[in-house]
Design an enzyme around this catalytic site. Structure first.
Site, PDB file in Angstrom:
ATOM      1  N   HIS A  56      50.491  42.887  34.772  1.00 55.01           N
ATOM      2  CA  HIS A  56      49.566  43.938  34.324  1.00 55.01           C
ATOM      3  C   HIS A  56      48.652  43.414  33.212  1.00 55.01           C
ATOM      4  O   HIS A  56      48.992  43.490  32.038  1.00 55.01           O
ATOM      5  CB  HIS A  56      50.403  45.128  33.828  1.00 55.01           C
ATOM      6  CG  HIS A  56      49.628  46.371  33.569  1.00 55.01           C
ATOM      7  ND1 HIS A  56      50.162  47.627  33.769  1.00 55.01           N
ATOM      8  CD2 HIS A  56      48.369  46.571  33.110  1.00 55.01           C
ATOM      9  CE1 HIS A  56      49.261  48.541  33.435  1.00 55.01           C
ATOM     10  NE2 HIS A  56      48.166  47.919  33.025  1.00 55.01           N
ATOM     11  N   LEU A  59      41.541  41.897  32.738  1.00 54.57           N
ATOM     12  CA  LEU A  59      40.670  40.738  32.462  1.00 54.57           C
ATOM     13  C   LEU A  59      39.205  41.148  32.299  1.00 54.57           C
ATOM     14  O   LEU A  59      38.385  40.345  31.874  1.00 54.57           O
ATOM     15  CB  LEU A  59      40.813  39.686  33.569  1.00 54.57           C
ATOM     16  CG  LEU A  59      42.168  38.951  33.609  1.00 54.57           C
ATOM     17  CD1 LEU A  59      42.202  37.971  34.783  1.00 54.57           C
ATOM     18  CD2 LEU A  59      42.444  38.220  32.303  1.00 54.57           C
ATOM     19  N   ARG A  60      38.886  42.400  32.702  1.00 52.18           N
ATOM     20  CA  ARG A  60      37.580  43.029  32.431  1.00 52.18           C
ATOM     21  C   ARG A  60      36.395  42.476  33.219  1.00 52.18           C
ATOM     22  O   ARG A  60      35.312  43.049  33.148  1.00 52.18           O
ATOM     23  CB  ARG A  60      37.231  42.980  30.941  1.00 52.18           C
ATOM     24  CG  ARG A  60      38.258  43.624  30.023  1.00 52.18           C
ATOM     25  CD  ARG A  60      38.363  45.106  30.233  1.00 52.18           C
ATOM     26  NE  ARG A  60      39.143  45.735  29.188  1.00 52.18           N
ATOM     27  CZ  ARG A  60      40.008  46.727  29.397  1.00 52.18           C
ATOM     28  NH1 ARG A  60      40.189  47.224  30.616  1.00 52.18           N
ATOM     29  NH2 ARG A  60      40.667  47.258  28.402  1.00 52.18           N
ATOM     30  N   ASN A  90      40.586  48.073  37.268  1.00 52.29           N
ATOM     31  CA  ASN A  90      39.609  48.994  36.649  1.00 52.29           C
ATOM     32  C   ASN A  90      38.439  48.252  35.996  1.00 52.29           C
ATOM     33  O   ASN A  90      38.158  48.397  34.814  1.00 52.29           O
ATOM     34  CB  ASN A  90      40.285  49.950  35.662  1.00 52.29           C
ATOM     35  CG  ASN A  90      40.918  49.263  34.464  1.00 52.29           C
ATOM     36  OD1 ASN A  90      41.206  48.060  34.500  1.00 52.29           O
ATOM     37  ND2 ASN A  90      41.137  50.010  33.398  1.00 52.29           N
ATOM     38  N   HIS A 230      54.164  50.493  32.766  1.00 53.47           N
ATOM     39  CA  HIS A 230      54.407  50.824  31.350  1.00 53.47           C
ATOM     40  C   HIS A 230      55.211  52.102  31.073  1.00 53.47           C
ATOM     41  O   HIS A 230      54.712  53.067  30.503  1.00 53.47           O
ATOM     42  CB  HIS A 230      53.101  50.891  30.555  1.00 53.47           C
ATOM     43  CG  HIS A 230      51.933  51.548  31.245  1.00 53.47           C
ATOM     44  ND1 HIS A 230      51.991  52.787  31.808  1.00 53.47           N
ATOM     45  CD2 HIS A 230      50.662  51.107  31.445  1.00 53.47           C
ATOM     46  CE1 HIS A 230      50.802  53.089  32.324  1.00 53.47           C
ATOM     47  NE2 HIS A 230      49.979  52.077  32.129  1.00 53.47           N
ATOM     48  N   ASP A 303      50.133  44.815  29.736  1.00 56.16           N
ATOM     49  CA  ASP A 303      49.024  45.777  29.671  1.00 56.16           C
ATOM     50  C   ASP A 303      47.970  45.302  28.663  1.00 56.16           C
ATOM     51  O   ASP A 303      47.395  46.106  27.919  1.00 56.16           O
ATOM     52  CB  ASP A 303      49.490  47.198  29.349  1.00 56.16           C
ATOM     53  CG  ASP A 303      48.447  48.245  29.742  1.00 56.16           C
ATOM     54  OD1 ASP A 303      47.399  47.872  30.308  1.00 56.16           O
ATOM     55  OD2 ASP A 303      48.685  49.443  29.473  1.00 56.16           O
TER      56      ASP A 303
HETATM   57  O1  DOR Z   1      45.773  51.651  26.932  1.00 53.05           O
HETATM   58  C1  DOR Z   1      45.364  51.447  28.059  1.00 53.05           C
HETATM   59  N1  DOR Z   1      44.260  50.727  28.275  1.00 53.05           N
HETATM   60  N2  DOR Z   1      46.017  51.978  29.092  1.00 53.05           N
HETATM   61  C2  DOR Z   1      45.530  51.937  30.343  1.00 53.05           C
HETATM   62  O2  DOR Z   1      46.157  52.434  31.222  1.00 53.05           O
HETATM   63  C3  DOR Z   1      44.210  51.312  30.599  1.00 53.05           C
HETATM   64  C4  DOR Z   1      43.910  50.307  29.582  1.00 53.05           C
HETATM   65  C5  DOR Z   1      42.479  49.862  29.600  1.00 53.05           C
HETATM   66  O3  DOR Z   1      41.950  49.585  30.687  1.00 53.05           O
HETATM   67  O4  DOR Z   1      41.903  49.707  28.523  1.00 53.05           O
HETATM   68 ZN    ZN Z   2      48.025  52.172  32.553  1.00 56.99          ZN
HETATM   69 ZN    ZN Z   3      46.716  48.890  32.048  1.00 53.81          ZN
END
Ligand code: DOR
Ligand code: ZN
Ligand code: ZN
EC number: 3.5.2.3
Length: 428
Positions: A56, A59-60, A90, A230, A303
């Site tokens: 998890h 990497l953006r 995402n 998580h 995460d």
């Molecule tokens: O804190 C978080 N940031 N939880 C998530 O589920 C998404 C993540 C993010 O993409 O920044």
């Molecule tokens: Zn999440």
């Molecule tokens: Zn996440």
């Protein structure tokens, strides 16, 4: 190809051994191995682990290269001892097509610091309305096996059911960000004593637990695999424990920050502590540690959620959720699990390498440290003590909750198929 002899390392925390790497492969393990023409790394007192695997990671790229890129994120991963990461979907555009997952996969190949396995979105645009092209992402060069709308919950039960049915055909898994959306409208932190005192909108444990309960039942009904992202509450642990006792195909992860930090920190109003799911209570933290130790929680997942300072250094309500984690994960696990006596190093290898690789059906990682295996390895100095200095991060972002905090242990070397990506704690 080059030869490397790692001399006198405690393999998985056991007796000191020598490990010889020839090219991409471990060729010998034992004691008194002659160095010959190999480069010698003196590793007395250090722990040798299989390269860590993160299930998890954000990497953006594409779309938010101001917070992280595949290159900077994989550098951060290598520094943290990881040899493979799963890249969350995402991004902008969302990784919901074969084209986007292949792009991320290709960028990972080019980076060379750690393997990148893209995760595909479950639904188009993470909108929760229409299944994404799961089969095409699986059949693409990226070979996607993990699907997640992380950041958003797949809250429609029918969509979740269909996704579970679909991935069953190719032994895929749906990784759920369990957050009932209506119960968390306007939520800013964990719902409890602290949120009441601060007057911040609460995020009840039941919002997480109700979705987990539904999804383990759905996975059982469909006969498919579900993975819970998580876990953050003691109640979530209980539900996963119950589902596993039934023999259902349910796996779960916990983040390092949920093993260490509590909602008391929100009293500082420092948005570095704002994260989704939120930091919970001491009782939750203790239940999560116990569950990771007894195997109810299968693995640690970072995460890693990089955000640029303009998205974090603002008032609490406006700040983005998430914290970076790749470069501090192993130290936090050492502090919370190893130094507390809850888990030995073999357990760490299991929870941070073997199991996440198995859940993601990732080949070549999470393997034993033995002859014939790919030389994906992490060497750790457990005696090291140092304060976290985000200025030195390889990540493009700095949003760590550990700035200035002393954490134990340091990754001295990381090897990706026999090539050192980290030497003496620095990127090679
Ligand atoms: O804190 C978080 N940031 N939880 C998530 O589920 C998404 C993540 C993010 O993409 O920044
Ligand atoms: Zn999440
Ligand atoms: Zn996440």
């Amino acid at each position: 190809m080059s030869k490397i002899l790692i001399r006198g390392a405690k393999v998985l925390g056991g007796e000191p051994q020598d490990v010889l790497i020839d090219g991409e492969t471990i060729t010998r393990t034992g004691t008194g191995i002659e160095a010959g023409d190999a480069t010698v790394i003196e590793a007395a007192g250090q722990i040798l682990l299989p390269g860590l695997v993160d299930l998890h990671t954000h990497l953006r790229e594409p779309g938010r290269e101001d917070s992280e890129t595949v290159l900077t994120g994989t550098k951060a991963a290598a520094v943290g001892g990881f040899t493979a990461v799963h890249a969350m979907a995402n991004t902008f555009p969302v990784a919901d097509t074969a084209g986007v997952v292949e792009q991320v996969w290709r960028l990972g190949k080019e980076s060379g610091y750690c393997d990148v396995q893209p995760i595909g979105a479950v639904t188009v645009g993470l909108e929760g309305k229409q299944l994404a092209e799961l089969g095409a992402m699986h059949d693409s060069a990226a070979g996607v096996k993990v699907f997640s709308d992380d950041g958003k919950c797949v809250d429609d039960a029918v969509i979740m059911r269909r996704a579970l049915e679909y991935v069953k055909a190719f032994d895929g898994v749906v990784a759920q960000h369990a957050q009932e959306p209506r119960l968390t409208e306007g939520a800013q932190m964990n719902e409890g004593i602290v949120s009441a005192e601060l007057g911040l909108g609460g995020w009840p444990a039941v919002a997480e637990e109700s979705i987990i309960a539904r999804d383990v039942l759905l996975a059982a009904h469909v006969g498919s695999r579900v993975h819970i992202c998580h876990l953050s509450t003691a109640g979530s642990v209980e539900i996963v424990r119950w589902a596993k006792s039934k023999g259902w195909n349910v796996t779960a992860e916990v983040t390092p920050h949920h093993l260490l930090l509590t909602d008391e920190l929100v009293r500082t109003y420092n948005p570095v502590y704002k994260v989704n799911p939120p930091l919970r209570t001491e009782a939750d933290v203790m239940a999560l540690r116990e569950a990771l130790a007894d195997g109810t929680i299968d693995c640690v997942a970072t995460d890693h959620a990089p955000h640029p300072h303009e998205d974090k250094d603002c008032e609490w309500a406006a700040a983005a959720m998430g914290m970076v984690g790749l470069e501090t994960a192993l130290s936090v696990v050492q502090q919370t699990m190893v130094d507390t006596g809850l888990l030995d190093w073999a357990g760490v290898a299991d929870r941070m390498s073997a199991r996440p690789a198995a859940i993601g059906r990732l080949e070549g990682h999470g393997r034993p440290v033995s002859a014939g295996e790919p030389a994906n390895l992490t060497l750790v100095d457990p005696a090291y003590r140092g304060a976290v200095d985000p200025a030195g991060f390889a990540s493009r972002s700095r949003n760590t909750p550990y700035e200035g905090r002393e954490l134990p242990g340091r990754v001295t070397h990381t090897f990706l198929r026999g090539r050192a990506t980290v030497v003496d704690g620095k990127l090679a």
